[in-house]
Write an enzyme that holds these catalytic residues in place. Structure first.
Site, PDB file in Angstrom:
ATOM      1  N   GLU A 138      -2.812  -5.776  -9.592  1.00  0.00           N
ATOM      2  CA  GLU A 138      -1.932  -4.844 -10.291  1.00  0.00           C
ATOM      3  C   GLU A 138      -1.106  -5.463 -11.419  1.00  0.00           C
ATOM      4  O   GLU A 138      -0.959  -4.868 -12.493  1.00  0.00           O
ATOM      5  CB  GLU A 138      -0.995  -4.154  -9.286  1.00  0.00           C
ATOM      6  CG  GLU A 138      -1.660  -3.107  -8.428  1.00  0.00           C
ATOM      7  CD  GLU A 138      -2.335  -3.661  -7.186  1.00  0.00           C
ATOM      8  OE1 GLU A 138      -2.790  -2.878  -6.338  1.00  0.00           O
ATOM      9  OE2 GLU A 138      -2.412  -4.908  -7.060  1.00  0.00           O
ATOM     10  N   GLU A 141      -4.241  -2.985   0.549  1.00  0.00           N
ATOM     11  CA  GLU A 141      -3.018  -2.479   1.181  1.00  0.00           C
ATOM     12  C   GLU A 141      -3.316  -1.567   2.370  1.00  0.00           C
ATOM     13  O   GLU A 141      -2.621  -1.623   3.390  1.00  0.00           O
ATOM     14  CB  GLU A 141      -2.177  -1.753   0.131  1.00  0.00           C
ATOM     15  CG  GLU A 141      -1.594  -2.714  -0.902  1.00  0.00           C
ATOM     16  CD  GLU A 141      -0.938  -2.013  -2.073  1.00  0.00           C
ATOM     17  OE1 GLU A 141       0.274  -2.211  -2.262  1.00  0.00           O
ATOM     18  OE2 GLU A 141      -1.641  -1.282  -2.794  1.00  0.00           O
TER      19      GLU A 141
END
Length: 710
Positions: A164, A143
């Protein structure tokens, strides 16, 4: 290119136990008169083997560094900002250890907001930003790169991904918004949903470049230098970065979302919230602006971080990444014998898979033997064929392929094992056959050669009893397929030496397997629990429960496959043999199934047949084998009996000292049976549901382990 200055991003007090990620800033003079770049290196500054991650202190350090470079950009001192990692690691994202200490939804939401606030500055500096992804990039590490204006990646990057949802969270620092808007919904959902739920799969640097995540790719040897040259060419206009326009048609996005939902349904069956939260966020990314997308991620993190699924996933993650790397009860590594050659008795599919794995990972000669030349040739041909497939896929070089092919040979004479340091048998699962094999092998190998057995259920102690040196026999139980399944149960017989055990653990580590020490007992851990579990389902059918009721009883757990799908994978004959072995050892708990015996005797491969539309159905042939039971059970009754049986069996196994602790039971089931991460392992689930206390009279794990903080 020359370094002119170096500064460090200031840090605020770190959270307890946080290893603060530093933001080391140095000026680099770009080639071709492009100007000065401020290059930020993320480094935890303590352990070069430990991936860099971000907690509050690390985010504060990055924030301070970005404040400084923003000021310098405004003053005209720099023309760009670069971001890279220490050798081999770009960034592994958020510090999950600290995430586990979060006590309230408000804390979780604030952590998400802080990460967004810091990372988004990389796209708001007033000058272009470049992420130079030099190594492993996971979660927030991906990210932070997505927030940059441009990205390069090393062709040697072994793993990039957003894991995740596998752990019960969502990519919460921009991933669900930025990635679909960069590469489109289908590819983004593959990385956000499909890959994590497929054993937490990651992609390589080459694959990331093909997917459009990186704008350029360079060789590892001079990656940073080439990246800086490329960045200079971008800044001076010599290179124009063009990216495909993202199709924003609602139908296109909904089609991709529907496919991803099928994947999620197939893996977690609707019982784990994280994948579905991620689907909603990617749907929102089509129309929302950045602020709205990031705020939605913050809200989702606040909902998920206190959930039982995340706490369970974190417990499972720590088992796989910590306990599995330091196996409980394993003897000192210093006792392990060096392994320079390996013998494999048998040349069937399992043995051939093992031979390939030994050759690939150990890089030593491997000899297969079998009863006749035809079987030997078939086994060696399988290995060579798999090597050719690896070469065709670009997984290995031509030189490596040639080397591997030369390492694996075959013989009908066990005398070929004379120089082997390890010999492993993978022959028919019968005690008399295995004892005969070991007697023949012992006659030709050196006295210090370690003898391993891949038995799935038979006694190592009995197998070694008649040998001159029974202490060198150790169980080394692979799971099928050998190359894919990460678990090896290492079984200690009554006379197995620490040298044999240490060698087995050392070999397992080199094979990149997670090894668990198991006491010699029928079927060990995974097969024993699966057989007990399956036994209750089959007993329900024997009692008259329709197969479709019995087979769907466990669906609410989100297991990777139904009991009868597992039966098809294992094979009815193998399942029957294991069941009979356990029935002989523990007749009061392991019954014999009339239904299973009839299927195996008929030579049928499965309970279900598959219709033309892909749906399973019960064939007339199988239906004719159903026992005429008169006491059918409900779905709830089947599920309750199966879970109570698991709790009882685990309690007995722990009382008997089959493993060091309940964590090893969980590790075996996670890695050997595909027990879902969102359940954390079988013992946390049985604790949370109250089944453990009801059946065994106590919890398996201490209060608070794999649960939401009080």
């Amino acid at each position: 290119m020359s370094t002119q200055t170096e500064t460090r991003g200031a840090s605020t007090p770190a959270a307890p136990q946080e290893v603060v990620t530093q933001a080391l800033v140095r000026d680099v003079q770009l080639p071709g008169g492009a100007g000065v770049m401020a290059l930020i290196t993320m480094d935890n500054g303590r352990d070069h083997t430990r991936p860099t991650s971000f907690g509050p202190g690390g985010l504060a350090a990055m924030d301070a560094a970005l404040t400084r470079v923003t000021e310098r950009a405004a003053a005209g001192e720099i023309v760009a900002v670069g971001l890279t990692g220490k050798p081999f690691f770009f960034c592994a994202g958020a510090d999950l250890t600290l995430a586990a200490t979060t006590r309230t939804a408000q804390e979780a939401e604030q952590a998400g907001q802080y990460g967004h606030a810091v990372f988004r500055r990389l796209g708001e500096l007033g000058v272009p930003s470049f992420a130079f992804v030099n190594g492993v990039a996971l979660g927030g590490g991906v990210e932070v790169a997505l927030h940059c204006t441009y990205r390069t990646i090393s062709g040697g990057v072994p793993a990039l991904g957003l894991p995740e949802v596998f752990l019960g969270l969502i990519p919460g620092w921009g991933g669900t918004y930025l990635l679909p808007n960069l590469v489109g919904p289908a590819k983004a959902l593959e990385i956000i949903i499909a890959n994590p739920l497929n054993n937490s799969r990651t992609i390589s640097g080459i694959e990331a470049h093909r997917a459009g995540i990186a704008d350029a790719i360079f060789e590892p040897a001079d990656f940073l230098e080439q990246s800086l040259v490329w960045a200079a060419a971008v800044l001076t206009g010599q290179i124009e970065v063009r990216r495909p326009e993202i199709d924003r048609d609602e139908a296109v996005w909904e089609a991709a979302l529907a496919e991803a939902k099928k994947v999620a349904d197939g893996k977690v069956n609707g019982v784990a919230p994280a994948p579905y939260e991620a689907l909603d966020l990617v749907r929102l990314a089509r129309t929302a602006d950045r602020d709205a997308g990031f705020a939605a991620e913050d809200a989702a993190i606040a909902r998920l971080i206190l959930s039982p699924e995340f706490r369970s996933g974190l417990y499972a993650f720590n088992l796989v990444n910590k306990r599995a790397k330091r196996p409980a009860g394993a003897p000192s590594r210093d006792l392990a014998r060096p392994v320079t050659s390996v013998g494999v008795v048998g040349a069937g599919l399992m043995a051939s898979q093992m031979a390939l794995l030994f050759a690939r990972r150990l890089q030593v000669p491997v000899v297969l033997t079998d009863l006749d030349q035809e079987r030997v040739d078939k086994g060696v041909a399988y290995v060579h064929g798999e090597v050719e497939k690896l070469l065709a896929k670009g997984r290995i070089s031509a030189d490596a392929a040639s080397r591997l092919t030369g390492l694996v040979t075959g013989s009908t004479d066990k005398g070929a094992f004379a120089g082997a340091d390890v010999v492993i048998e993978a022959v028919f699962e019968r005690m008399d056959v295995k004892k005969q094999v070991f007697a023949e092998v012992e006659a030709v190998v050196a006295e210090d050669c370690i003898l391993m057995t891949n038995t799935s259920s038979l006694s190592i102690t009995e197998m070694a009893a008649d040998l001159k040196n029974p202490e060198r026999v150790v169980g080394f139980h692979f799971f099928n397929p050998v190359a894919v399944m990460p678990l090896v149960e290492i079984v200690k017989g009554e006379r197995t030496s620490d040298v044999a055990l240490a060698t087995a653990f050392a070999v397992g580590a080199k094979l990149k397997k997670s090894c668990v020490l198991v006491k010699d007992a029928p079927a060990f851990v995974v097969n024993r629990l699966l057989t007990r579990f399956m036994g209750e389902v089959l007993a329900a059918v024997d009692a008259g429960t329709p197969p479709e009721v019995a087979d769907t009883a466990l669906d609410p757990l989100g297991l990777p496959m139904t009991p009868f799908t597992l039966l098809q994978l294992v094979g009815p004959a193998v399942a029957l043999h294991t069941g009979e072995t356990l029935h002989e050892a523990f007749p009061e708990r392991f019954g014999t199934s009339t239904f299973l015996a009839r299927i195996a005797e008929a030579g049928l491969p499965a309970v279900w047949s598959t219709a033309a539309d892909g749906k399973p159905y019960l064939s007339d042939q199988v239906a004719a084998l159903l026992p005429a039971g008169g006491t059918p059970l409900t779905v709830e009754q089947v599920r309750s009996r199966a879970l109570e049986a698991l709790a009882e069996e685990i309690g007995i196994m722990l009382s008997d000292g089959l493993v060091v602790g309940p964590e090893d039971i969980d590790l075996c089931m996670l890695l050997g049976a595909g027990w879902p991460f969102h359940l954390g392992g079988v013992t946390p689930y049985l604790d949370r549901s109250g089944i453990a206390e009801r059946v065994v009279g106590r919890r398996f794990l201490p209060q608070g382990v794999a649960s939401v903080p009080a």
